[in-house]
Each structure stands twice: as C-alpha cells, then as structure tokens.
Design an enzyme around this catalytic site. Structure first.
Site, mmCIF file in Angstrom:
data_model
loop_
_atom_site.group_PDB
_atom_site.id
_atom_site.type_symbol
_atom_site.label_atom_id
_atom_site.label_comp_id
_atom_site.label_asym_id
_atom_site.label_seq_id
_atom_site.Cartn_x
_atom_site.Cartn_y
_atom_site.Cartn_z
ATOM 1 N N LEU A 57 1.129 -1.133 -0.144
ATOM 2 C CA LEU A 57 -0.017 -0.642 -0.044
ATOM 3 C C LEU A 57 1.393 1.125 -0.038
ATOM 4 O O LEU A 57 0.223 2.714 -1.138
ATOM 5 C CB LEU A 57 -0.828 -0.141 1.313
ATOM 6 C CG LEU A 57 -1.719 -1.530 1.107
ATOM 7 C CD1 LEU A 57 -2.746 -1.024 2.857
ATOM 8 C CD2 LEU A 57 -2.553 -1.380 0.423
ATOM 9 N N GLY A 58 2.342 0.956 0.125
ATOM 10 C CA GLY A 58 3.302 2.462 0.808
ATOM 11 C C GLY A 58 4.161 2.235 0.913
ATOM 12 O O GLY A 58 4.577 0.853 1.793
ATOM 13 N N PHE A 68 11.324 4.156 7.028
ATOM 14 C CA PHE A 68 11.497 3.013 8.061
ATOM 15 C C PHE A 68 10.813 1.586 7.828
ATOM 16 O O PHE A 68 10.139 0.751 8.412
ATOM 17 C CB PHE A 68 11.225 3.316 9.454
ATOM 18 C CG PHE A 68 11.698 4.567 9.246
ATOM 19 C CD1 PHE A 68 13.053 4.496 10.521
ATOM 20 C CD2 PHE A 68 11.046 5.825 9.844
ATOM 21 C CE1 PHE A 68 13.361 6.091 10.317
ATOM 22 C CE2 PHE A 68 11.625 7.590 10.161
ATOM 23 C CZ PHE A 68 12.808 7.491 10.481
ATOM 24 N N SER A 69 9.026 1.278 6.809
ATOM 25 C CA SER A 69 8.753 0.856 6.603
ATOM 26 C C SER A 69 7.950 0.212 5.437
ATOM 27 O O SER A 69 8.175 1.366 4.352
ATOM 28 C CB SER A 69 7.891 1.165 7.629
ATOM 29 O OG SER A 69 6.949 2.295 7.604
ATOM 30 N N ILE A 120 4.214 -1.025 4.115
ATOM 31 C CA ILE A 120 2.164 -0.768 4.325
ATOM 32 C C ILE A 120 1.973 -2.050 3.571
ATOM 33 O O ILE A 120 2.008 -1.959 2.201
ATOM 34 C CB ILE A 120 2.203 0.450 4.831
ATOM 35 C CG1 ILE A 120 2.293 0.997 5.464
ATOM 36 C CG2 ILE A 120 0.514 0.163 4.862
ATOM 37 C CD1 ILE A 120 3.762 1.934 5.865
ATOM 38 N N LYS A 157 1.672 -2.101 8.837
ATOM 39 C CA LYS A 157 2.654 -1.111 8.403
ATOM 40 C C LYS A 157 3.874 -1.841 9.649
ATOM 41 O O LYS A 157 3.773 -2.301 10.641
ATOM 42 C CB LYS A 157 2.347 -0.566 9.697
ATOM 43 C CG LYS A 157 4.033 1.195 9.074
ATOM 44 C CD LYS A 157 3.305 2.687 9.903
ATOM 45 C CE LYS A 157 5.049 3.724 9.610
ATOM 46 N NZ LYS A 157 5.048 5.151 9.529
ATOM 47 N N ASP A 185 6.144 16.029 11.248
ATOM 48 C CA ASP A 185 6.587 15.463 10.134
ATOM 49 C C ASP A 185 5.265 15.444 9.434
ATOM 50 O O ASP A 185 4.812 14.920 8.607
ATOM 51 C CB ASP A 185 6.810 14.188 10.162
ATOM 52 C CG ASP A 185 7.237 13.521 8.801
ATOM 53 O OD1 ASP A 185 7.598 14.674 7.834
ATOM 54 O OD2 ASP A 185 7.925 12.072 8.432
#
Ligand SMILES: Nc1ncnc2c1ncn2[C@@H]1O[C@H](COP(=O)(O)OP(=O)(O)OP(=O)(O)O)[C@@H](O)[C@H]1O
Length: 441
Positions: A167-168, A172-173, A175, A190, A282
């Site tokens: 999904l994205g 750092f991650s 999803i 995530k 952020d």
C-alpha cells in the site's frame, strides 16, 4: 491460457456465482492474455442471459456499475441498484502497482468473495477476486501485478493474515494490506524495520506508544500492534483513497473549497494533538490520507506518528526531525547552528508551519518561494504566477501567517481555526463534518 480459464471456473464453482464453464470462451481467455498500456485491470462480467463481456479498468475514469443509463456498465435486472458499485484506481507511485478499489453503493449489497461489503464501504481488489450482485451478475477481477514480492515478516499471531499487496513505503517501513481473520475485514499493516530506527527513537518516542493513546476521527485508528525480534507491526484501519500527494498529482492544483475542507480536518486533528502537547513533527502530503476522493467532502486522516513527540509540561523540543521541504525554520536552525540540546528549541508551532506549506502546495501545485521582507529582513512567502490570481486574499493571508518565520508570531491552531478564511464558513463546515465524517465512522 487453459490454466487461466480453469482458475476462473474453479473460483466460480467455489463462490457459486454466475460464471459458467460454457461462458469461458476463446475471446475471454485471449483478453486475459493481453493487457494494454493504460488498462490496469479487468472485470469479466457474467450474467444469467447474455454473453460475458469485459470491463477495462483505467486511471482515467471511475467505473460505475448499475441500472442507471448514466452508468459506465449498465445492468437490466431489478436486483441491481441504480448505482450498484464503483471501481476506482489510486496510483501511489510508479514503483508500486496501482491500487484498485470497489465501493459498494447499493442497498441490496455487493458481495466480495462472498462477503457483503456494505453500503459506502470499500475493499481493495486482488487478482482472482469475485464481486457479486445476487441474482444479477458476477464480476471476476483480474490484475497483473508487476511489483509483487514475497513479504518477509516475523508476524506469527493468529489475528491477521498479511498479504503481499503493497500500500505504501516509507523510510522505516512498508505498508501491506492484511486481513482480520475473525471479521474478514481488510486492514493496513505497517511493518517497521527495527534496524532502521535509531535506538533512542525506538526507546523514547516510538510511534506505537503514542498511537495507542490516540482516538480521533482524523487520526488513523490502530487495531493492534505486535512486536517481534526485528520488526514492529501496526495493524490499522485501511484508508482507501490514497494520500494527499497522489491526490495533488492527479488534480494538478486543488480548488480552494476542497482545500478548506481538508485544512479544516487537519486542524481538528492538530487541535486534539496539541491539547495533549503532542507535536506530530512530520506533517506532509504523504502523511495525510484520504478515505475517499469522489465526493466533495471526504474524511482525511493523519498518519505516520514515527517522529511525533509528547512534550510533558510544555517542555520544548530540540531534535532535528521531519522532512526538509516542510520543516519550520526553527527546526532547520538546530541543524545549521549545530547547537547542543537545550540551547535551541522549538514547540508545537512547527506543525502549523508545515500546514502552511501544505496549503500553498495544494492551491498552486508548487513549493513556496521566500524573499527577504525589506522592513523585518525576515524571509516572506511570495505569491507569484497567474495561479494566485484565482486564490482569495484571505487564503493568501492565512498562508502568510502560517509561514511566519518567527514562531511566537505564527498562528497557533485556535488562531488558525478563527482566521476568517475558515471562521466565516464555520457553521456550514461543522454540519458537513457531522454528516460526512462523524456519521460515517
Ligand atoms: N492505514 C493506511 N492505509 C492505506 N495506506 C497507508 C496507510 N498507512 C500508510 N499508508 C501508505 O503508506 C505510505 C507510507 O506510510 P508511512 O508514512 O506511515 O510510512 P513511514 O515509514 O513512517 O514513512 P516516513 O519515511 O515518511 O516516516 C503512506 O504515504 C500511504 O500511501
């Protein structure tokens, strides 16, 4: 070719839909083989009477299926609603497969792999999924994924299955779409790579600790978190309209009225956070997700609390964090002067600067430029180009007051909510918010 036809028949048998072996002919199988450049997916339609046809899914236009003559695919059976369901595409970026969603618009129900979606609700479609309108038609979905990869994860819990639908991606991650085994509901998972987090960040400020405590319609809702040796997992509500970055990309610029509805909701989320002394730190287009994007008023949610920080007792912050394009000057000063902790600090106002950048980006499609103000010698935001002629004076005034370099003079959340650009529409905005956000969660 045979294999594809077989899998279609297999699926049709298991879900007892209207696809029949006799209906899988050479032309269907041929269509399965060819995928045109702008065709991102296909729906193979099976009705009790007519021969099957194929609906091509593209990024150009949503597909509405139903009885109304205005639908892109018209059905004649009375069990179908005027507008039964909608298929739409969200393109996050070129390195990711497009996300193709189905929204149920019907009263009689659209079934997704035999589960009722529910009016207004949305599901992410995957290759081989079947949509069904009972006693009317079935639709077999096909999407060839270019970037599908096996997900390496350490989740061994019983509650969810994690799919390989990306999904994205963040720094750092990654999803992925996941499924709640008990309810069958799709969620976002995530997966945070611990090796990419600095230990301080991980121990003191981590996203999970903050997210667990938050409950607000404009903040992503978390269902569960999970910790393994090398990864963190956050299972959260699946947000199905993409992020503001993709939305702006698609629109070029965003009309002022839509910006108002978006900013109004970001302020609701910021009001909730700042009341608890939490700075997001952020705020950017990629961290604001859209629940849908076809109506005028759609819910938006704030996500990515990876660098959020709760400052106890009004304590000031002094870590250089955020995304440079959106970062307030007082955060940049920390890096520039390379000062030690405590010697240079900032507060919640940093989120309002980022909001100013977002509003500028949405209205103009470009990043702001600054020029020194001859009186104060401080950098002042510029509104050059024809695009700004269409934007109201009040919107420009608000941007100037948010992009105020001196933090103590910058508008805070309450002052922004009371700025005339927003305040003069307050009662109408509140009614829309109640109807389209509060009533739908
Ligand atoms: N709940 C969700 N539902 C759907 N898509 C999501 C969800 N959460 C995140 N995404 C998608 O994944 C992208 C990255 O998510 P996120 O910003 O949380 O990752 P990150 O690693 O913290 O990023 P960063 O590098 O900015 O810190 C988002 O821009 C969005 O497109």
């Amino acid at each position: 070719m045979e294999l594809l036809a077989e899998s279609i028949i297999e699926r049709s048998k298991s879900t007892q839909i209207l696809c029949e072996e006799s209906q899988i002919d050479e032309s269907t199988a041929a269509a399965v083989q060819t995928v045109d450049g702008d065709v991102l997916g296909r729906l193979f339609v099976f009705t009790p009477s007519g021969p099957q046809s194929v609906i091509n899914v593209t990024n150009e236009k949503d597909i509405i299926v139903g009885r109304s003559p205005s639908c892109s695919f018209q059905l004649s059976q009375s069990t179908a609603s005027n507008k039964h369901f909608r298929i739409y595409v969200v393109v996050i970026d070129d390195d990711m497969d497009p996300l193709i969603y189905c929204q149920d618009l019907s009263s009689n129900g659209t079934f997704h792999n035999r589960n009722l979606i529910g009016k207004g609700r949305v599901v992410l479609l995957s290759d081989g999924d079947v949509l069904d309108i009972r006693h009317c038609a079935s639709f077999l979905f096909q999407q060839k994924l270019k970037f599908a990869e096996k997900v390496e994860h350490e989740y061994t819990g019983d509650e969810y299955t994690i799919s390989n639908r990306l999904l994205g991606c963040g720094g750092f991650s990654k999803i992925y779409m996941a499924c709640n085994k008990k309810t069958g509901r799709q969620v976002a998972c995530k997966i945070i790579d611990k090796s990419k987090l600095s230990s301080k960040h991980f121990l003191e400020d981590h996203e999970i600790k903050i997210l667990r405590e938050l409950k607000h319609p404009n903040i992503v809702r978390t269902e569960m978190d999970y910790n393994s040796k090398n990864q963190f997992f956050i299972f959260e509500e699946l947000i199905t309209g993409g992020d503001l970055f993709s939305y702006l990309n698609k629109m070029g610029t965003v009309p002022e009225i839509n910006c108002l509805l978006i900013v109004y909701q970001i302020l609701k989320a910021l009001h909730y956070l700042h009341k608890q002394n939490i700075a997001h730190r952020d705020i950017k287009l990629e961290n604001i997700l859209l629940v849908s994007s076809n109506e005028l008023f759609f819910r938006i949610v704030l996500t990515d609390f990876g660098v959020a920080r709760q400052a106890e007792n009004g304590q000031r912050m002094s870590t250089y964090v955020g995304t440079p394009e959106y970062t307030a000057p007082e955060i940049k000063a920390i890096k520039r002067r390379k000062l030690q902790r405590g010697e240079c600090s900032y507060g919640l106002e940093v989120d309002l600067w980022s909001l100013g950048i977002i509003l500028y980006l949405l209205l103009s499609g470009t990043s702001p430029t600054f020029q020194a103000n001859p009186e104060t010698l401080q950098p002042q935001v510029q509104f050059t180009g024809n695009i700004w002629k269409k934007v109201s004076r009040q919107a420009r005034d608000l941007i100037t007051k948010l992009l105020e370099p001196e933090p103590s003079k910058r508008l805070n959340v309450l002052q922004t909510q009371n700025h005339p650009w927003i305040a003069r529409h307050r009662s109408r905005l509140e009614k829309l918010y109640e109807k389209h956000v509060l009533c739908c969660i």
